[in-house]
Write an enzyme that holds these catalytic residues in place. Structure first.
Site, PDB file in Angstrom:
ATOM      1  N   HIS A   1       0.833  -1.205   0.000  1.00  0.00           N
ATOM      2  CA  HIS A   1       0.000   0.000   0.000  1.00  0.00           C
ATOM      3  C   HIS A   1       0.867   1.253   0.000  1.00  0.00           C
ATOM      4  CE1 HIS A   1      -2.241   3.134   2.359  1.00  0.00           C
ATOM      5  NE2 HIS A   1      -3.144   2.879   1.452  1.00  0.00           N
TER       6      HIS A   1
ATOM      7  N   GLU B   1       2.288   1.800  -3.409  1.00  0.00           N
ATOM      8  CA  GLU B   1       1.273   2.352  -4.320  1.00  0.00           C
ATOM      9  C   GLU B   1       1.206   3.876  -4.189  1.00  0.00           C
ATOM     10  OE1 GLU B   1      -3.005   3.709  -3.975  1.00  0.00           O
ATOM     11  OE2 GLU B   1      -2.845   1.682  -3.144  1.00  0.00           O
ATOM     12  N   HIS B   2       1.216   4.377  -2.949  1.00  0.00           N
ATOM     13  CA  HIS B   2       1.178   5.828  -2.730  1.00  0.00           C
ATOM     14  C   HIS B   2       2.379   6.518  -3.361  1.00  0.00           C
ATOM     15  CE1 HIS B   2      -1.891   6.844   0.575  1.00  0.00           C
ATOM     16  NE2 HIS B   2      -2.229   5.654   0.103  1.00  0.00           N
TER      17      HIS B   2
ATOM     18  N   GLU C   1      -4.054   8.117   7.784  1.00  0.00           N
ATOM     19  CA  GLU C   1      -5.041   7.244   7.147  1.00  0.00           C
ATOM     20  C   GLU C   1      -5.316   6.017   8.018  1.00  0.00           C
ATOM     21  OE1 GLU C   1      -5.117   4.438   3.169  1.00  0.00           O
ATOM     22  OE2 GLU C   1      -4.133   6.392   3.025  1.00  0.00           O
TER      23      GLU C   1
END
Length: 425
Positions: free
Chosen positions: A65, A68-69, A140
């Site tokens: 994840h 991906e950012h 987040e």
């Protein structure tokens, strides 16, 4: 590039495997203005332990994840801004099993495709930018930890599984992402963002040969080897814990009820198992099922009730959840209905309606370019020819679905996660 006709659904699919190992699928839709491209790697949140250059790597939770950012960062700026400036609508997501980058556009499709392939294949990280991203993703994660729906889902995964990494949050934890460095990201990119571990799917009025030419032009000429992964060994067929309860600021209890299904092999049997699982959910829990009507009339579920069947590498599960004043009573009713179906079977007329309805929903989903591209990518990684779903669907009998319910919907395979009103501890 070769093409194959699928007359049952009226589609023609173009497919090529490049010299570097990348597979490309193009669902050509003439006369449509919008086009969609999806570039995915067979790498998700649960791929934390793998072998690279002969050495086992044990990476922190949340790297896929995090990567991906950071992939949108380029040496010259930000790829999101470049795509948006070209009239494209770009985005990305990370699931437990894959990471995908995509855009849709009505113009400059090939220019946008070049940008997509370029930034995904050429990483650019600095420790300064990684440190900054840790703060953003940490925020987040805090938001997710305050979300009852998210927390009850992972509580269910902990109920069902002893060690499979499906129970690890995709974004990781505050502690795990603090261990991520630029070197971690480069190592994981080297391992998983290699052409033979990726797939490009496209839908729209585009030239399939041009898509291949651009991919050859932009992507590396060679690919890394296959990636050996470790998901902690085979799970048994029993739930790890029967019940797990949490307390959060909710007005009504929120629950997730799950049943540990048999893992599915790669290939066409995987698609067959997916369709059988979806039909089993409809027969047991669907809006047309006898159980749903009974639970709704008693006020044990409401319109928020949802259900589904999921398959991941090494695991599969049926799950249902929503709000309920008595989740335990819902669980007991579902188990009792599973036992009844095991004894009496599914009503013939009901099964026919459910099968027709599910088939129709799959055909209607073909109208979504996004759905088609994502399904094609996931199917490729699973060794499945996705557009053959009508033929596979035809093979499924009522007895197949009854057998799934009989074997899976049992107390031993059942887990119940509940978030009840109160202050978290």
């Amino acid at each position: 590039m070769i093409s194959k006709e699928y007359p049952r659904i009226g589609e023609t699919l173009y497919h090529a495997q490049l010299e570097n190992g990348l597979h490309i699928y193009v669902d050509r839709r003439p006369e449509f203005q919008k086009s969609y491209a999806f570039f995915a790697t067979n790498y998700g949140g649960m791929d934390m332990k793998f072998r690279l250059d002969g050495q086992w790597q044990d990476t922190p939770a949340g790297v896929a994840h995090f990567l991906e950012h950071k992939m949108f960062d380029t040496e010259d700026g930000n790829a999101l801004q470049d795509l948006a400036a070209n009239g494209a609508s770009p985005n990305a997501f990370t699931s437990s099993a894959i990471t995908g980058y995509f855009f849709e556009s009505t113009e400059k499709f090939y220019d946008n495709l070049k940008i997509l392939l370029s930034f995904v294949s050429v990483p650019y990280f600095t420790q300064e930018s990684v440190d900054k991203e840790q703060g953003i993703i940490g925020q987040e994660i805090r938001m997710v930890e305050d979300d009852p729906d998210n927390q009850v889902f992972y509580a269910l995964m902990e109920c069902l599984y002893d060690h499979h990494p499906i129970q690890v949050p995709i974004a990781g934890t505050q502690q795990s992402i603090a261990c991520i460095t630029a070197d971690t990201l480069y190592a994981c990119h080297k391992a998983f963002y290699t052409p033979s571990n990726m797939v490009l799917t496209v839908a729209g009025d585009v030239d399939p040969e041009m898509v291949c030419r651009i991919a050859r032009e932009i992507l590396p000429a060679e690919s890394g080897g296959s990636i050996e992964r470790d998901y902690g060994g085979e799970e048994n067929d029993k739930a790890s814990v029967s019940v797990k309860e949490l307390k959060m600021e909710v007005s009504t209890p929120i629950f997730q009820l799950g049943f540990k299904a048999d893992p599915a092999p790669a290939g066409e049997e995987r698609l067959r198992r997916q369709l059988m699982g979806e039909l089993a959910c409809e027969a047991l829990l669907g809006n047309s099922s006898p159980l749903y009507a009974s639970l709704y009339e008693k006020g044990l579920i409401n319109a928020n009730f949802a259900y589904g069947f999921e398959i991941y590498p090494g695991c599969a599960l049926m799950a249902a959840g929503g709000e309920s004043r008595d989740p335990v009573q819902v669980r007991d009713a579902v188990l009792a209905e599973g036992e009844r179906i095991a004894r009496e079977g599914i009503d013939e007329a009901l099964f026919a309606r459910l099968k027709k309805g599910l088939y129709g929903a799959r055909v209607r989903a073909m109208n979504s370019f996004e759905n088609v591209c994502i399904e094609l990518a996931q199917a490729h990684f699973a060794g499945v020819e996705y557009f053959r779903f009508p033929e596979v669907f035809d093979q499924i009998q009522k007895s197949d679905v009854e057998d799934c319910i009989c074997r899976w919907v049992t107390g031993a395979r059942c887990g119940l996660a509940v978030v009840r009103p109160g202050e978290s501890v």
